[in-house]
Design a protein around this motif. Structure first.
Motif, PDB file in Angstrom:
ATOM      1  N   SER A  61       1.808   6.805  -6.668  1.00  0.00           N
ATOM      2  CA  SER A  61       0.760   7.769  -7.001  1.00  0.00           C
ATOM      3  C   SER A  61       1.233   9.196  -6.733  1.00  0.00           C
ATOM      4  O   SER A  61       0.991  10.107  -7.529  1.00  0.00           O
ATOM      5  N   GLU A  62       1.930   9.380  -5.619  1.00  0.00           N
ATOM      6  CA  GLU A  62       2.456  10.707  -5.287  1.00  0.00           C
ATOM      7  C   GLU A  62       3.501  11.155  -6.304  1.00  0.00           C
ATOM      8  O   GLU A  62       3.539  12.313  -6.698  1.00  0.00           O
ATOM      9  N   ARG A  63       4.337  10.216  -6.740  1.00  0.00           N
ATOM     10  CA  ARG A  63       5.345  10.548  -7.748  1.00  0.00           C
ATOM     11  C   ARG A  63       4.677  10.940  -9.063  1.00  0.00           C
ATOM     12  O   ARG A  63       5.087  11.886  -9.706  1.00  0.00           O
ATOM     13  N   ARG A  64       3.664  10.192  -9.461  1.00  0.00           N
ATOM     14  CA  ARG A  64       2.962  10.486 -10.709  1.00  0.00           C
ATOM     15  C   ARG A  64       2.364  11.890 -10.660  1.00  0.00           C
ATOM     16  O   ARG A  64       2.475  12.649 -11.607  1.00  0.00           O
TER      17      ARG A  64
ATOM     18  N   GLU B  37       0.821  -1.207   0.000  1.00  0.00           N
ATOM     19  CA  GLU B  37       0.000   0.000   0.000  1.00  0.00           C
ATOM     20  C   GLU B  37       0.858   1.261   0.000  1.00  0.00           C
ATOM     21  O   GLU B  37       0.583   2.206  -0.726  1.00  0.00           O
ATOM     22  N   SER B  38       1.898   1.281   0.810  1.00  0.00           N
ATOM     23  CA  SER B  38       2.756   2.464   0.867  1.00  0.00           C
ATOM     24  C   SER B  38       3.526   2.634  -0.444  1.00  0.00           C
ATOM     25  O   SER B  38       3.766   3.749  -0.886  1.00  0.00           O
ATOM     26  N   ARG B  39       3.890   1.538  -1.087  1.00  0.00           N
ATOM     27  CA  ARG B  39       4.579   1.608  -2.378  1.00  0.00           C
ATOM     28  C   ARG B  39       3.640   2.174  -3.440  1.00  0.00           C
ATOM     29  O   ARG B  39       4.043   2.991  -4.254  1.00  0.00           O
ATOM     30  N   GLN B  40       2.391   1.747  -3.421  1.00  0.00           N
ATOM     31  CA  GLN B  40       1.400   2.275  -4.364  1.00  0.00           C
ATOM     32  C   GLN B  40       1.144   3.758  -4.114  1.00  0.00           C
ATOM     33  O   GLN B  40       1.013   4.539  -5.046  1.00  0.00           O
ATOM     34  N   ARG B  41       1.073   4.137  -2.865  1.00  0.00           N
ATOM     35  CA  ARG B  41       0.847   5.536  -2.526  1.00  0.00           C
ATOM     36  C   ARG B  41       2.027   6.401  -2.978  1.00  0.00           C
ATOM     37  O   ARG B  41       1.846   7.470  -3.539  1.00  0.00           O
ATOM     38  N   ARG B  42       3.246   5.903  -2.764  1.00  0.00           N
ATOM     39  CA  ARG B  42       4.431   6.628  -3.222  1.00  0.00           C
ATOM     40  C   ARG B  42       4.424   6.768  -4.735  1.00  0.00           C
ATOM     41  O   ARG B  42       4.765   7.815  -5.265  1.00  0.00           O
TER      42      ARG B  42
END
Length: 69
Positions: A10-13, A3-8
Motif C-alpha cells: 500500500s505504501e509503495r502504491r 499484514e506488513s507485506r500488505q502495508r508495504r
C-alpha cells in the motif's frame, strides 16, 4: 507478516502515485513512463509494473492519487 507485506504494498502504491503526479507536474505528461517513475521513486526498474502494467494504468494511478488528495 502478511499484514506488513500488505502495508508495504500500500505504501509503495501511494509512493508510485505521488511520484507519477510529481513527474506530470514538473516534466509534463510525455515524461510519464514506467522507467521515470521507478527511477524517481528510487525503486529498481520494473517495480511499478505490478501496480500499473500499462501506461494507461499508470496515468489512472496518478489521477487516483490526485483525487484522493
Amino acid at each position: 507478516m502478511v499484514e506488513s507485506r500488505q502495508r508495504r504494498g500500500s505504501e509503495r502504491r501511494i509512493r508510485f502515485g505521488e511520484t507519477a503526479v510529481e513527474i506530470i507536474a514538473t516534466q509534463g505528461l510525455h515524461a510519464l513512463t514506467h522507467r521515470t517513475v521507478d527511477e524517481t521513486a528510487g525503486y529498481p526498474p520494473g517495480s511499478i509494473n505490478y501496480y500499473a502494467p500499462t501506461r494507461s494504468r499508470l496515468l489512472a494511478l496518478a489521477l487516483e492519487t490526485v483525487h484522493a488528495q
